[in-house]
Design an enzyme around this catalytic site. Sequence first.
Site, mmCIF file in Angstrom:
data_model
loop_
_atom_site.group_PDB
_atom_site.id
_atom_site.type_symbol
_atom_site.label_atom_id
_atom_site.label_comp_id
_atom_site.label_asym_id
_atom_site.label_seq_id
_atom_site.Cartn_x
_atom_site.Cartn_y
_atom_site.Cartn_z
ATOM 1 N N LYS A 116 0.827 -1.222 0.000
ATOM 2 C CA LYS A 116 0.000 0.000 0.000
ATOM 3 C C LYS A 116 0.856 1.265 0.000
ATOM 4 O O LYS A 116 0.414 2.304 -0.520
ATOM 5 C CB LYS A 116 -0.952 -0.002 1.201
ATOM 6 C CG LYS A 116 -1.814 -1.263 1.311
ATOM 7 C CD LYS A 116 -2.562 -1.583 0.024
ATOM 8 C CE LYS A 116 -3.021 -3.032 -0.008
ATOM 9 N NZ LYS A 116 -3.419 -3.514 -1.331
ATOM 10 N N GLU A 199 -2.797 7.458 7.697
ATOM 11 C CA GLU A 199 -3.701 8.276 6.876
ATOM 12 C C GLU A 199 -4.614 9.080 7.784
ATOM 13 O O GLU A 199 -4.999 8.610 8.856
ATOM 14 C CB GLU A 199 -4.598 7.379 6.001
ATOM 15 C CG GLU A 199 -3.914 6.726 4.839
ATOM 16 C CD GLU A 199 -4.873 5.827 4.054
ATOM 17 O OE1 GLU A 199 -6.058 5.712 4.427
ATOM 18 O OE2 GLU A 199 -4.408 5.235 3.072
ATOM 19 N N HIS A 234 -15.985 -5.975 6.649
ATOM 20 C CA HIS A 234 -15.181 -5.916 5.423
ATOM 21 C C HIS A 234 -15.566 -6.975 4.400
ATOM 22 O O HIS A 234 -14.816 -7.276 3.472
ATOM 23 C CB HIS A 234 -13.684 -5.959 5.734
ATOM 24 C CG HIS A 234 -13.279 -4.858 6.669
ATOM 25 N ND1 HIS A 234 -13.445 -3.533 6.351
ATOM 26 C CD2 HIS A 234 -12.778 -4.878 7.926
ATOM 27 C CE1 HIS A 234 -13.044 -2.793 7.370
ATOM 28 N NE2 HIS A 234 -12.648 -3.570 8.338
ATOM 29 N N ARG A 291 -7.380 -7.984 -10.067
ATOM 30 C CA ARG A 291 -8.039 -9.239 -10.457
ATOM 31 C C ARG A 291 -9.457 -8.922 -10.935
ATOM 32 O O ARG A 291 -9.899 -7.780 -10.820
ATOM 33 C CB ARG A 291 -8.149 -10.142 -9.218
ATOM 34 C CG ARG A 291 -8.936 -9.434 -8.108
ATOM 35 C CD ARG A 291 -9.340 -10.321 -6.956
ATOM 36 N NE ARG A 291 -10.321 -9.649 -6.122
ATOM 37 C CZ ARG A 291 -10.048 -8.815 -5.138
ATOM 38 N NH1 ARG A 291 -8.780 -8.529 -4.845
ATOM 39 N NH2 ARG A 291 -11.021 -8.249 -4.434
#
Length: 512
Positions: A116, A199, A234, A291
């Site tokens: 990330k 963040e 999630h 993907r």
Amino acid sequence: MFKKVLIANRGEIAVRVMRACREMGIKTVAVFSDVDRDALHVRFADEAYCIGPPPARESYLIGERIIEVAKKSGAEAIHPGYGFLSERGPFADLCAKEGVVFIGPRGDVMRTMGDKVTARQTMEKAGVPIVPGTTERLTDEAITRWVRDIGPPVMIKAAAGGGGKGMRLVKVESELEGAIARARSEAKSSFGDDSLYVEKFVEEPRHIEIQILADSHGNAVHLFERECSIQRRHQKVIEEAPGNRISPELRAKMGEAAVAAAKAVDYVGAGTCEFLVDKHDHFYFLEMNTRVQVEHAITEMITGVDIVKTMIRVAAGEKLPFAQDDLAINGHSIEARIYAEDPDANFVPSPGEIVVYRPSAGPGIRVDSGVYQGAKVTVFYDPMVAKLVVWGRDRAEAIERLRRALSEFVVKGIKTSIPFHQKLVHHPKFLEGHYDTGFIEQHMAGGKGGPVPGGDEDAAEARRVAFMMAAIVAYKRDKQRAAAATAVASGSGGGDPWKSFGRRVQMRGGLR
Ligand code: MV4
């Protein structure tokens, strides 16, 4: 074009890819674990090879063995579907080295996006807006300094993370020290890498993602957005395309950003840029999925583009058959993911035999499923049994059809999430189309699980692992009994009431 493709997956996505291949005149090769001998994807393939015991790491995740089957069967390319080997850089590299085409981006692209911190650096350089924060791996001291400077609330995230693992919300500075320690240890145990970055916390965000397609000739397009804010721990529950309250200007800007992201890494294939969108319609790149995704079908419904066929075409070196200006949104599509879970018992897995299966049909309905009546759902793999996808000329008609389709979908023998969906599609906030990622937690009783992962999630994972261990023990016991009792009839077809396209092959010698 390829003459034969191996599908390195199982369930509904393996069947979906085989349908694309069959339309294109491409022969299909399935791989399966011992417990999937009678699975739908095996019956759907022109030939099928057993590659090992039920646990994925002993079968579907063994890249070398799958490449061996590709060579033995004469498949020129491998489609990885989603999950399993689909985002593993080393597997894409191995395919390239062994001269088998991997239907997806290169290994280095997966690594860039999989990390990330590297992804944030790459997006920043490409001019794609990222969530304000750091673009370096940080020491504890650097995290503390940064948070003091900018002020909470912040999210501490694992560089190797994604999907919510190794992530901690810090609302006040006093929580910082503990949050850093927990994020590091979770990242270390989950990914073997404890690198962290920070963040700014985006309040009440919506999860909006953009589908992209790119060829190896430098062309890339976006296929508009999907709204995926309705998630539980999630895990996506409902997705819509197009998104709600997305202006044509915002759509164009996000689409351009996603295409810029793809071009920045010379992307080839299908991919998705995930963004957070805040109350003021500011959008921020979160991560890129390299993907085909579960929810690709709703984009197919509103654009008329067959994403899976297109990814096979570009993998074979063909140009994209359309430009951005050829693409438009037609109508509205919604997907409900039907899981083998009990919504009345905190969504525990509900394995077992599907005794009755009568999927919905009729106008505007598409069901992508990896099961059939009589099939068994095990705890070894993802518990999703079907995707119910609807299309309507507008959102109101799509919702009418979704309600009708949910009411006619019959699954008996196992518990499913259908009753949960039925409640959800009658909720006023859903009908308004005015919701964010807090929807299930705030509005659906029993959908526990906060915006930030914590101990609950570990408990759920522990429960899933315990289920699987018990299943392995039971599986071994049953297998021994069966072996003692009789020699099992081999091959397919004999007395099989279900249509099978090809033969199943038990690999021996080199394989197992
Ligand atoms: C965030 C966030 C708020 N602010 N990052 C969750 C999964 C992972 N992909 C990123 N996630 C989030 N990152 C900042 N800076 C809120 C979430 C988040 C979330 C994101 C998308 C969909 C559902 C979510 C549920 C809870 C939290």
